[in-house]
Design a protein around this motif. Sequence first.
Motif, PDB file in Angstrom:
ATOM      1  N   GLN A 233      33.032  45.576  29.829  1.00 31.43           N
ATOM      2  CA  GLN A 233      32.690  45.606  31.246  1.00 31.43           C
ATOM      3  C   GLN A 233      33.955  45.324  32.065  1.00 31.43           C
ATOM      4  O   GLN A 233      34.695  44.398  31.754  1.00 31.43           O
ATOM      5  CB  GLN A 233      31.621  44.559  31.559  1.00 31.43           C
ATOM      6  CG  GLN A 233      30.317  44.779  30.792  1.00 31.43           C
ATOM      7  CD  GLN A 233      29.630  46.097  31.136  1.00 31.43           C
ATOM      8  OE1 GLN A 233      29.271  46.343  32.280  1.00 31.43           O
ATOM      9  NE2 GLN A 233      29.464  46.985  30.142  1.00 31.43           N
ATOM     10  N   GLU A 234      34.199  46.177  33.055  1.00 29.36           N
ATOM     11  CA  GLU A 234      35.393  45.973  33.898  1.00 29.36           C
ATOM     12  C   GLU A 234      35.127  46.632  35.244  1.00 29.36           C
ATOM     13  O   GLU A 234      34.362  47.593  35.337  1.00 29.36           O
ATOM     14  CB  GLU A 234      36.631  46.604  33.230  1.00 29.36           C
ATOM     15  CG  GLU A 234      36.502  48.109  33.020  1.00 29.36           C
ATOM     16  CD  GLU A 234      37.775  48.765  32.488  1.00 29.36           C
ATOM     17  OE1 GLU A 234      38.425  48.174  31.628  1.00 29.36           O
ATOM     18  OE2 GLU A 234      38.091  49.879  32.964  1.00 29.36           O
ATOM     19  N   GLU A 235      35.759  46.118  36.273  1.00 25.54           N
ATOM     20  CA  GLU A 235      35.552  46.721  37.585  1.00 25.54           C
ATOM     21  C   GLU A 235      36.397  47.973  37.725  1.00 25.54           C
ATOM     22  O   GLU A 235      37.509  48.040  37.232  1.00 25.54           O
ATOM     23  CB  GLU A 235      35.901  45.723  38.683  1.00 25.54           C
ATOM     24  CG  GLU A 235      34.777  44.725  38.858  1.00 25.54           C
ATOM     25  CD  GLU A 235      34.993  43.831  40.081  1.00 25.54           C
ATOM     26  OE1 GLU A 235      35.764  44.224  40.983  1.00 25.54           O
ATOM     27  OE2 GLU A 235      34.371  42.754  40.109  1.00 25.54           O
ATOM     28  N   GLY A 236      35.836  49.001  38.379  1.00 28.00           N
ATOM     29  CA  GLY A 236      36.603  50.220  38.560  1.00 28.00           C
ATOM     30  C   GLY A 236      35.941  51.103  39.597  1.00 28.00           C
ATOM     31  O   GLY A 236      34.908  50.735  40.177  1.00 28.00           O
ATOM     32  N   ALA A 237      36.548  52.264  39.816  1.00 28.20           N
ATOM     33  CA  ALA A 237      36.008  53.194  40.808  1.00 28.20           C
ATOM     34  C   ALA A 237      35.762  54.544  40.143  1.00 28.20           C
ATOM     35  O   ALA A 237      36.587  55.023  39.345  1.00 28.20           O
ATOM     36  CB  ALA A 237      37.001  53.369  41.958  1.00 28.20           C
ATOM     37  N   CYS A 238      34.639  55.174  40.457  1.00 23.97           N
ATOM     38  CA  CYS A 238      34.263  56.462  39.879  1.00 23.97           C
ATOM     39  C   CYS A 238      35.363  57.492  40.124  1.00 23.97           C
ATOM     40  O   CYS A 238      35.863  57.616  41.252  1.00 23.97           O
ATOM     41  CB  CYS A 238      32.952  56.938  40.484  1.00 23.97           C
ATOM     42  SG  CYS A 238      32.491  58.614  39.998  1.00 23.97           S
TER      43      CYS A 238
END
Lengths: 490, 490
Positions: free
Chosen positions: A468-473
């Motif tokens: 799980q990691e934060e990101g942008a589509c």
Amino acid sequence: MAKGLPKRGNDYSAWYNELVKKADLAENSAVRGCMVIKPYGYAIWEKMQQTLDKMFKDTGHSNAYFPLLIPKSYLSKEADHVDGFAKECAVVTHYRLKNAEDGSGVVVDPDAKLDEELIIRPTSETVIWSTYKNWIQSYRDLPLKVNQWANVMRWEMRTRLFLRTSEFLWQEGHTAHSTKGEAIEETKQMLDVYADFAENFMAVPVVKGVKTANERFAGAVDTFCIEAMMQDGKALQAGTSHFLGQNFAKAFDVKFSDKDNKLEHVWGTSWGVSTRLMGALIMAHSDDEGLVLPPKLAPIQVVIVPIYKSQEQLDAISEKAKEIQKALQALNISVKFDDRDLRPGFKFADWELKGVPVRLAMGQRDLENGTVEIARRDTKEKNTYQLDGVIESIQKLLDDVQENIFNKAFDYREAHITPVDTFDEFKDVLENKGGFIAAHWDGTSETEDKIKDLTKATIRCIPLNNKQEEGACILTGNPSTQRVLFAKAY
Amino acid sequence: MAKGLPKRGNDYSAWYNELVKKADLAENSAVRGCMVIKPYGYAIWEKMQQTLDKMFKDTGHSNAYFPLLIPKSYLSKEADHVDGFAKECAVVTHYRLKNAEDGSGVVVDPDAKLDEELIIRPTSETVIWSTYKNWIQSYRDLPLKVNQWANVMRWEMRTRLFLRTSEFLWQEGHTAHSTKGEAIEETKQMLDVYADFAENFMAVPVVKGVKTANERFAGAVDTFCIEAMMQDGKALQAGTSHFLGQNFAKAFDVKFSDKDNKLEHVWGTSWGVSTRLMGALIMAHSDDEGLVLPPKLAPIQVVIVPIYKSQEQLDAISEKAKEIQKALQALNISVKFDDRDLRPGFKFADWELKGVPVRLAMGQRDLENGTVEIARRDTKEKNTYQLDGVIESIQKLLDDVQENIFNKAFDYREAHITPVDTFDEFKDVLENKGGFIAAHWDGTSETEDKIKDLTKATIRCIPLNNKQEEGACILTGNPSTQRVLFAKAY
């Protein structure tokens, strides 16, 4: 290079098609999209079947057999299911032919029209759940864990031998459980069985994951899958395991009374692998000379080719060769002694084409020196071995080949999983490198569809235990919490 | 007597139907004439398959797979073949369904009509010979010896579980040879394989013979068969092996160049046994308590039932029982330890119904005395054995059961082969005794038809190596040189 076999590097697709035919695995039949599986190809499929069948039985499943034909109305009982399968069904409408009046042959007898049309099973959930209704009354009847080996039919417009055929062979497991948790556990257990088979028998590394809604089985709550990578960087879905929730139990009214005598709908799973695995096996390992088969699934594991100039030499070599053959067979290793009246070079090429993992050649000089020349199919390495201890050497070599082709496929795959953070990068990797692309996605079917329209790439799966990691589509820039695997797929 | 099982003596037919269902072998499905083979029944079929498959491979055959669907026009290529099969074909006319406009479900899409209708294979000679045309060019391609395990469909109007179903499972061997003699030899070899299997595995004695023209396979020159006798005196054709001559080679233009480069048509055979064998197995041996299975085909060969009054007793018995189970399993004997929380009497009846050949019961007293009670299913004989040496005793008992049920069936058959010399006698024996009737026949289809019309008896076969003797046809009085076997048949 086998005569007439195109090179992988030039035309992967033509190479595959020709290899399947030249190695005597399968061919097209007169019925569009339906193949003939030839004896050598079928022998590999039989080894797959035997191995999987044992794994299914070891995990508590029994085999059974359900009808080929399904009443049309059954299909409609589960709303998603009918949407998924109605468009590609072979439909039986009549049960008799009669002689044409003009003597031109036989025609359909209009008096033999069925009251309700029957479809040839594209998959058997409907007919099996309609049967389970009678088999399940109480919690004591659960779990019910049944598998079927069968042929199924999906009318495909564009077909390819093994990979996509209108008729194919498969197994389909169908289980019923008293709790949701147990059904999910079963779904995942069978995914593990498939992954174990793919990696440890086919020598094909796979990613275990879950499908997005777009790619889910019609009628499932969740579809789990194993995804493999072929040598051209394209993905191949090698097996699926579906958690059906209570969807089919509700559609066919399958209830059980629990320990408190309360009636509840049953929880279901289904899971299958097919002759498509043959395509995966071929495409994962083979080369410009032909098939490369993992020893654990090779119908012939060792071939012995005598090199001789006279009948006398042949007799002497035969005697030695048959000793080796016998010793190997006693260890359950399948051995072919090839004494056909053909040039050794022709035989070598033939067995390379057929993917036999280990080849022994014995000539007059070997007889005199007590040696044998052994070549392995995967690396083409050749060495001279002393006959003393050769049985152990061959056993070790078979293990080495099995391990090496897995490692080679594993290294290729690892080198072809590329994380990207922009859509330009995505397109560039897809076009110039291929493989799996690990990218952020906003979780909507709409975005997935758009990416597919723009690039032909689909989400192969969301890997299990994904980081799980934060990101942008990559397409919309909307927030995402994990990377998913995109690829072009077979 | 198993609860609700009719007695054989009162209503053999009802007894059979109920036994198939109550012993969990098979049941009818929602599609008329198509059965569901349940796990316990399928486990017996799997044992049959494994045994036969090994016998086929040991005689040089390989498995392959040919398409389920056959173009309608193929059927017409062999004149007798189409006459034999066109009247009972399931016909696929469309390849798509669509949603009904009134929302009532799915309907056949009229835009998806096939150019040529396809039939579901009733047998695969046509599709296989159309393939062999491409596989066979030279004498070096012969013999070609292929077998297929498959489902086939013949639209039957009156069906019975296993004995006559619209869909059934079978194997079909299809071989091609360069000479007539070799093809006839193959036909007879496979008949011998079937007879060996029937007698030494199923424990069902069979008569080997040749069919009359009336009963011949549609497209064959000669049909050989094995005929078994059921406990009601009716005959059951258990397997057929056909010498096809050059009929299919000519119909599909399959030629080979011989050593002198001369083009000739190939000679063919085909041979098959089906899930019908399940019916034969059940009807040949079973009794009013349920199935009697030959140990060589029983999915569970030995069952152990603990007799206990406390958990402590159960634990102590379990320990001993599992030792026995382990020792038997090491000898490849399949053993079930039945520790279900049910009354011993219920378990005994259940395993009798399921036909388990040998049953062990162990109670507290046995533990103390170092004994076990062993019952055999066939004779219902019960004895107490010392645990010391019990493994050998059980092995011997399994052999004894196998032998005894064969002998019982053999004695019954021998007692029910009756030579008769007049038509009155013929009718009398047929009516009051049943079995095979050995009678003179004038050799014409006309007489055979008349006898069938008058009595429902057919000529089951002309036994191989039949004794030649002068006689007069029982119906016409015309001269005859041998007796043939008549019977009412399944």
